[in-house]
Motif scaffolding. Structure first.
Motif, PDB file in Angstrom:
ATOM      1  N   LEU A 185       0.806  -1.277  -0.176  1.00 19.62           N
ATOM      2  CA  LEU A 185       0.111   0.049  -0.074  1.00 19.62           C
ATOM      3  C   LEU A 185       1.047   1.262  -0.046  1.00 19.62           C
ATOM      4  O   LEU A 185       0.787   2.367  -0.477  1.00 19.62           O
ATOM      5  CB  LEU A 185      -1.010  -0.130   1.313  1.00 19.62           C
ATOM      6  CG  LEU A 185      -1.856   1.434   1.492  1.00 19.62           C
ATOM      7  CD1 LEU A 185      -2.668   1.289   0.420  1.00 19.62           C
ATOM      8  CD2 LEU A 185      -2.587   1.151   2.724  1.00 19.62           C
ATOM      9  N   PHE A 186       1.832   1.196   0.859  1.00 16.27           N
ATOM     10  CA  PHE A 186       2.936   2.579   0.655  1.00 16.27           C
ATOM     11  C   PHE A 186       3.576   2.680  -0.491  1.00 16.27           C
ATOM     12  O   PHE A 186       3.635   3.846  -0.874  1.00 16.27           O
ATOM     13  CB  PHE A 186       3.795   2.323   1.976  1.00 16.27           C
ATOM     14  CG  PHE A 186       3.375   2.452   3.488  1.00 16.27           C
ATOM     15  CD1 PHE A 186       2.214   3.229   3.582  1.00 16.27           C
ATOM     16  CD2 PHE A 186       3.872   1.762   4.397  1.00 16.27           C
ATOM     17  CE1 PHE A 186       1.352   3.501   4.891  1.00 16.27           C
ATOM     18  CE2 PHE A 186       3.368   2.158   5.876  1.00 16.27           C
ATOM     19  CZ  PHE A 186       2.036   2.935   5.964  1.00 16.27           C
ATOM     20  N   GLU A 187       3.788   1.542  -1.121  1.00 16.98           N
ATOM     21  CA  GLU A 187       4.644   1.699  -2.454  1.00 16.98           C
ATOM     22  C   GLU A 187       3.485   2.046  -3.472  1.00 16.98           C
ATOM     23  O   GLU A 187       3.926   2.927  -4.273  1.00 16.98           O
ATOM     24  CB  GLU A 187       5.158   0.348  -2.842  1.00 16.98           C
ATOM     25  CG  GLU A 187       6.205  -0.391  -1.940  1.00 16.98           C
ATOM     26  CD  GLU A 187       6.613  -1.894  -2.411  1.00 16.98           C
ATOM     27  OE1 GLU A 187       5.794  -2.218  -3.248  1.00 16.98           O
ATOM     28  OE2 GLU A 187       7.664  -2.315  -1.902  1.00 16.98           O
ATOM     29  N   ASP A 188       2.225   1.880  -3.485  1.00 19.05           N
ATOM     30  CA  ASP A 188       1.385   2.300  -4.255  1.00 19.05           C
ATOM     31  C   ASP A 188       0.927   3.968  -4.139  1.00 19.05           C
ATOM     32  O   ASP A 188       1.097   4.621  -5.153  1.00 19.05           O
ATOM     33  CB  ASP A 188       0.073   1.709  -4.243  1.00 19.05           C
ATOM     34  CG  ASP A 188       0.208   0.163  -4.569  1.00 19.05           C
ATOM     35  OD1 ASP A 188       1.275  -0.120  -5.481  1.00 19.05           O
ATOM     36  OD2 ASP A 188      -0.617  -0.836  -4.316  1.00 19.05           O
ATOM     37  N   MET A 193       4.474  10.434  -5.796  1.00 18.65           N
ATOM     38  CA  MET A 193       5.720  10.933  -6.499  1.00 18.65           C
ATOM     39  C   MET A 193       6.010  10.631  -8.041  1.00 18.65           C
ATOM     40  O   MET A 193       7.153  11.272  -8.734  1.00 18.65           O
ATOM     41  CB  MET A 193       6.846  10.325  -5.536  1.00 18.65           C
ATOM     42  CG  MET A 193       6.812  10.570  -4.371  1.00 18.65           C
ATOM     43  SD  MET A 193       6.968  12.533  -3.773  1.00 18.65           S
ATOM     44  CE  MET A 193       8.499  12.906  -4.197  1.00 18.65           C
ATOM     45  N   GLY A 194       5.227   9.818  -8.573  1.00 24.34           N
ATOM     46  CA  GLY A 194       5.396   9.342  -9.905  1.00 24.34           C
ATOM     47  C   GLY A 194       6.444   8.315 -10.130  1.00 24.34           C
ATOM     48  O   GLY A 194       6.971   8.107 -11.273  1.00 24.34           O
ATOM     49  N   LYS A 195       7.198   7.783  -9.072  1.00 27.15           N
ATOM     50  CA  LYS A 195       8.129   6.683  -9.254  1.00 27.15           C
ATOM     51  C   LYS A 195       8.119   5.917  -8.045  1.00 27.15           C
ATOM     52  O   LYS A 195       7.560   6.214  -6.946  1.00 27.15           O
ATOM     53  CB  LYS A 195       9.459   7.648  -9.325  1.00 27.15           C
ATOM     54  CG  LYS A 195       9.989   8.494  -8.255  1.00 27.15           C
ATOM     55  CD  LYS A 195      11.283   9.046  -8.187  1.00 27.15           C
ATOM     56  CE  LYS A 195      11.692   9.821  -6.721  1.00 27.15           C
ATOM     57  NZ  LYS A 195      12.850  10.263  -7.063  1.00 27.15           N
ATOM     58  N   GLU A 196       8.680   4.743  -8.154  1.00 27.84           N
ATOM     59  CA  GLU A 196       8.805   3.808  -7.377  1.00 27.84           C
ATOM     60  C   GLU A 196       9.879   4.345  -6.114  1.00 27.84           C
ATOM     61  O   GLU A 196      10.835   5.029  -6.489  1.00 27.84           O
ATOM     62  CB  GLU A 196       9.240   2.375  -7.580  1.00 27.84           C
ATOM     63  CG  GLU A 196       8.346   1.637  -8.776  1.00 27.84           C
ATOM     64  CD  GLU A 196       8.541   0.370  -9.191  1.00 27.84           C
ATOM     65  OE1 GLU A 196      10.022  -0.182  -8.643  1.00 27.84           O
ATOM     66  OE2 GLU A 196       8.029  -0.355  -9.945  1.00 27.84           O
ATOM     67  N   LYS A 197       9.398   4.071  -4.981  1.00 30.89           N
ATOM     68  CA  LYS A 197      10.096   4.365  -3.680  1.00 30.89           C
ATOM     69  C   LYS A 197      11.469   3.583  -3.530  1.00 30.89           C
ATOM     70  O   LYS A 197      11.248   2.272  -3.801  1.00 30.89           O
ATOM     71  CB  LYS A 197       9.379   4.670  -2.330  1.00 30.89           C
ATOM     72  CG  LYS A 197       9.000   3.140  -1.797  1.00 30.89           C
ATOM     73  CD  LYS A 197       8.267   3.427  -0.536  1.00 30.89           C
ATOM     74  CE  LYS A 197       7.949   2.218   0.221  1.00 30.89           C
ATOM     75  NZ  LYS A 197       9.154   1.791   0.636  1.00 30.89           N
ATOM     76  N   GLN A 198      12.436   3.866  -3.006  1.00 28.45           N
ATOM     77  CA  GLN A 198      13.684   3.351  -2.767  1.00 28.45           C
ATOM     78  C   GLN A 198      14.015   3.265  -1.333  1.00 28.45           C
ATOM     79  O   GLN A 198      14.369   4.426  -0.650  1.00 28.45           O
ATOM     80  CB  GLN A 198      14.824   3.765  -3.794  1.00 28.45           C
ATOM     81  CG  GLN A 198      14.556   3.828  -5.130  1.00 28.45           C
ATOM     82  CD  GLN A 198      14.866   2.508  -5.586  1.00 28.45           C
ATOM     83  OE1 GLN A 198      15.498   1.553  -5.042  1.00 28.45           O
ATOM     84  NE2 GLN A 198      14.160   2.361  -6.744  1.00 28.45           N
ATOM     85  N   GLY A 199      13.847   2.074  -0.614  1.00 29.39           N
ATOM     86  CA  GLY A 199      14.393   2.087   0.870  1.00 29.39           C
ATOM     87  C   GLY A 199      13.000   2.547   1.691  1.00 29.39           C
ATOM     88  O   GLY A 199      11.923   2.466   1.282  1.00 29.39           O
TER      89      GLY A 199
END
Length: 205
Positions: free
Chosen positions: A129-132, A138-144
């Motif tokens: 859910l946080f990743e989505d 942000m329009g991009k996948e999160k890192q860490g």
């Protein structure tokens, strides 16, 4: 009947003396102060053994007992119809044992709550859910670890404090906490069950 005495017993009374007076189990009032004191000092029941015990009584026992001592008295009950006496004689407490119990219970509650929260997060896939949400904003996948996880963790901590009505070692308001209300309901259920079992002959008095 030339005297009226009012009694108000509680549902569960903790007793630390083998000889139980009426004043130990009920509030007593009447227009005659001397008679009120006399009733309060009457020995209603005596526990036999020097060990913790429990005894279920009816308000009819109090009424019958008072009227045997003073037949011309009318007793009016303003409290519980059945109540429980819990005898626990005074014993010197082991302070280190009490500290150990507090620490043990604290650890059980802490790790149990942590496990419950982690199980819930795993069940609802909070990471996904946080990743989505991060991708949507942000329009991009999160890192860490992102700001979302950090703020959520902080909010969860303060949310628990506010929900349980506790700030540090103090109390935010005088309202009972949800935990206190649940403990009260639990205690009421136990007392009602003990009284019902006694009515059915399920306990030995």
């Amino acid at each position: 009947m030339d005297k009226v005495v009012y009694i108000k017993p509680q549902k569960c009374i903790l007793i630390d003396d083998k000889n139980v007076k009426i004043s130990d189990v009920a509030d007593v009032q009447s227009s005659d102060a001397d008679f009120t004191n006399k009733v309060k000092d009457m020995i209603l029941y005596s526990f036999k053994d020097e060990k913790p015990d429990r005894y279920v009584m009816s308000v009819m026992d109090i009424i019958s007992f008072i009227q045997k001592q003073s037949p011309d008295v009318m007793v009016v009950n303003l409290g519980e119809s059945d109540f429980i006496l819990e005898y626990n004689m005074n014993r010197k407490q082991n302070i280190w044992l009490e500290i150990f119990k507090v620490i043990l219970i604290g650890m059980i509650v802490f790790f149990g709550a942590a496990f419950a929260i982690m199980s819930f997060h795993e069940d609802v896939d909070i990471t996904g859910l946080f990743e989505d949400v991060y991708l949507l904003i942000m329009g991009k996948e999160k890192q860490g670890v992102s700001t979302i996880e950090i703020t959520y963790s902080i909010g969860l901590f303060f949310g628990i404090l506010i929900f349980y009505n506790r700030i540090g070692l103090g109390r935010k308001t005088n309202d009972p906490t949800p935990l206190e209300m649940e403990m009260k309901n639990y205690e009421e259920t136990i007392n009602d069950t003990l009284i019902m079992a006694d009515d059915r002959g399920g306990t030995d008095n």
